[in-house]
Enzyme design. Structure first.
Site, PDB file in Angstrom:
ATOM      1  N   CYS A  39      33.179  48.029  80.417  1.00  0.00           N
ATOM      2  CA  CYS A  39      33.814  47.443  79.231  1.00  0.00           C
ATOM      3  C   CYS A  39      33.618  48.361  78.036  1.00  0.00           C
ATOM      4  CB  CYS A  39      33.209  46.066  78.936  1.00  0.00           C
ATOM      5  SG  CYS A  39      34.085  45.140  77.638  1.00  0.00           S
ATOM      6  N   GLY A  70      34.458  42.794  83.178  1.00  0.00           N
ATOM      7  CA  GLY A  70      34.726  43.984  82.375  1.00  0.00           C
ATOM      8  C   GLY A  70      35.964  43.875  81.512  1.00  0.00           C
ATOM      9  N   SER A  98      40.278  37.064  74.668  1.00  0.00           N
ATOM     10  CA  SER A  98      38.943  36.593  74.298  1.00  0.00           C
ATOM     11  C   SER A  98      38.742  36.802  72.803  1.00  0.00           C
ATOM     12  CB  SER A  98      37.872  37.364  75.075  1.00  0.00           C
ATOM     13  OG  SER A  98      38.009  37.159  76.463  1.00  0.00           O
ATOM     14  N   CYS A 120      37.511  24.473  87.772  1.00  0.00           N
ATOM     15  CA  CYS A 120      36.488  24.282  88.802  1.00  0.00           C
ATOM     16  C   CYS A 120      35.216  23.631  88.274  1.00  0.00           C
ATOM     17  CB  CYS A 120      36.157  25.615  89.470  1.00  0.00           C
ATOM     18  SG  CYS A 120      35.583  26.901  88.353  1.00  0.00           S
ATOM     19  N   CYS A 151      32.500  23.206  94.384  1.00  0.00           N
ATOM     20  CA  CYS A 151      32.816  24.597  94.048  1.00  0.00           C
ATOM     21  C   CYS A 151      33.344  25.282  95.299  1.00  0.00           C
ATOM     22  CB  CYS A 151      31.560  25.321  93.579  1.00  0.00           C
ATOM     23  SG  CYS A 151      30.891  24.753  92.016  1.00  0.00           S
ATOM     24  N   ASP A 172      32.490  34.035  90.180  1.00  0.00           N
ATOM     25  CA  ASP A 172      32.349  34.994  89.092  1.00  0.00           C
ATOM     26  C   ASP A 172      30.990  34.887  88.408  1.00  0.00           C
ATOM     27  OD1 ASP A 172      33.266  36.955  87.219  1.00  0.00           O
ATOM     28  OD2 ASP A 172      33.662  35.364  85.782  1.00  0.00           O
ATOM     29  N   CYS A 228      24.031  18.683  79.369  1.00  0.00           N
ATOM     30  CA  CYS A 228      24.202  17.268  79.713  1.00  0.00           C
ATOM     31  C   CYS A 228      24.239  16.371  78.476  1.00  0.00           C
ATOM     32  CB  CYS A 228      23.089  16.822  80.650  1.00  0.00           C
ATOM     33  SG  CYS A 228      23.085  15.058  81.023  1.00  0.00           S
TER      34      CYS A 228
END
Length: 390
Positions: free
Chosen positions: A23, A75, A130, A259, A265, A281, A354
């Protein structure tokens, strides 16, 4: 609802890392830069054409639906040049056999140019940007290798996307700083005319302890609640916020579309630049490696006993507190990577966030009940904006 960048429930879904963890930025909270350490002998973390074609052929052959989604992640994805993605499109066309191909690509936006944007427009890419809110929020942690701010570079990139008519969503990381500015955060995304918004709360550990930039759990609940109160008054059906969409989906018994809010999962793997495939990921660690595409097929790896167990562990390893919670259906314990704290009676595996989620669900429950009723009666859930709910 619109497809978000984040993984959706699919029979088989594997995200690609064409540049690995490489990156051009050094965001302080980034969990992926350290993944380069898994490959100490690699110099450039570049995916070869051979690996690329093998993946595309296997991935497309594994799909049973007429529409196939490819997700490119980093990245920083734009550290691979356009010729790499042109080659990918050629391979996709070669193995499509008439099926529809969609591509989504996540980028920090700093390397966008007119050439990139023309390419994305011509090939119908959906781009995920992002950006962590207005300048003072974004530049707090999202900085360059030499510690320079990146906000203006990202905004220039967004302007280029708009100039060329490229469709984009935003991913805003929520941390210990910008969590205190929920409405400024939300209104910023509205000001840049982005109608599809994702939040990603930072939950990381350093030497087994919560990282200092983590979003505090109670403030996470306040953050979601403040934005929800603004959204539910005037923005339902116009601005789509992934957490709110997913909550409503779980409320009505549908797939949540992301997800982390699903019961299990395991349907969203990731492939590194060299063909190594991992469970998720967020679990790119040696113990979660499923194999390599050169020696195993994607189908073998993604439907292996190891991957299926990984998926079921999300439910099977819930602490008793979660299993007794009246809002278990709404979050399903959220992401396993965030289960780093203990319950009041010392049981392992409680989600760090939570407290915040419970506060949020308590607040939105009557609104979700109303929207559920509207949907059941084939009326638009946006009617909630005109309802008097206490």
């Amino acid at each position: 609802m619109k497809n978000y960048i984040a993984p959706f429930a699919r029979p088989l879904y594997v995200m690609l890392k064409p540049i690995g963890a490489a990156c051009n930025l050094r965001c302080k909270y980034c969990y992926y830069l350290e993944k380069k350490d898994l490959y100490p002998d690699s110099k450039n973390f570049v995916m070869s054409d051979e690996i690329l074609e093998e993946f595309i052929q296997q991935y497309m052959n594994s799909q049973t639906m007429p529409q196939i989604l490819f997700t490119w992640h980093g990245g920083e994805t734009l550290m691979r040049n356009i010729s790499f993605y042109k080659k990918a499109l050629e391979f996709q066309k070669k193995y499509a056999y008439g099926r529809q191909i969609d591509n989504v690509l996540q980028t920090n936006g700093t390397l966008l140019t007119d050439e990139w944007c023309r390419f994305f427009k011509e090939n119908n890419f959906l781009i995920g940007i992002s950006i962590d809110g207005p300048q003072h929020c974004h530049d707090k942690y999202r900085r360059s290798r030499d510690n320079r701010p990146s906000f203006y570079q990202v905004m220039k990139g967004i302007s280029l996307l708009k100039k060329h008519g490229v469709e984009f969503n935003v991913m805003g990381v929520v941390n210990d700083y910008n969590v205190d500015y929920p409405l400024e955060f939300y209104n910023f995304f509205k000001q840049i005319d982005c109608h599809y918004i994702q939040f990603a709360p930072i939950v990381e550990t350093i030497d087994g302890q919560p990282a200092p930039w983590n979003v505090p759990a109670d403030k996470w609940g306040d953050f979601l609640t403040a934005i929800f109160d603004e959204w539910v008054k005037k923005d339902v059906g116009n601005y789509y916020i992934q957490y709110f969409d997913s909550t409503l989906a779980n409320w009505v018994g549908e797939k949540p579309g992301v997800c982390i809010m699903d019961k299990t999962c395991g349907h969203a793997g990731v492939m590194e630049f060299n063909g190594d495939v991992y469970c998720c990921d967020h679990f790119v660690y040696p113990e979660y490696k499923l194999g390599n595409i050169r020696s195993k097929t994607l189908t073998e790896m993604m439907y292996s006993d190891k991957q299926l167990k990984f998926g079921m562990d999300k439910t099977d390893k819930l602490p008793g507190q979660c299993k007794r919670c009246k809002y278990l259906f709404a979050c399903n314990g959220e992401c396993p990577k965030n289960r780093i704290v203990k319950t009041a009676n010392g049981e392992e595996g409680l989600n760090y966030l939570c407290e915040g989620y419970y506060k949020f669900f308590e607040h939105v429950a009557p609104y979700m009940d109303f929207m559920k009723t509207e949907l059941e009666n084939k009326r638009p859930p946006a009617n909630v904006m005109y309802a008097k709910i206490k």
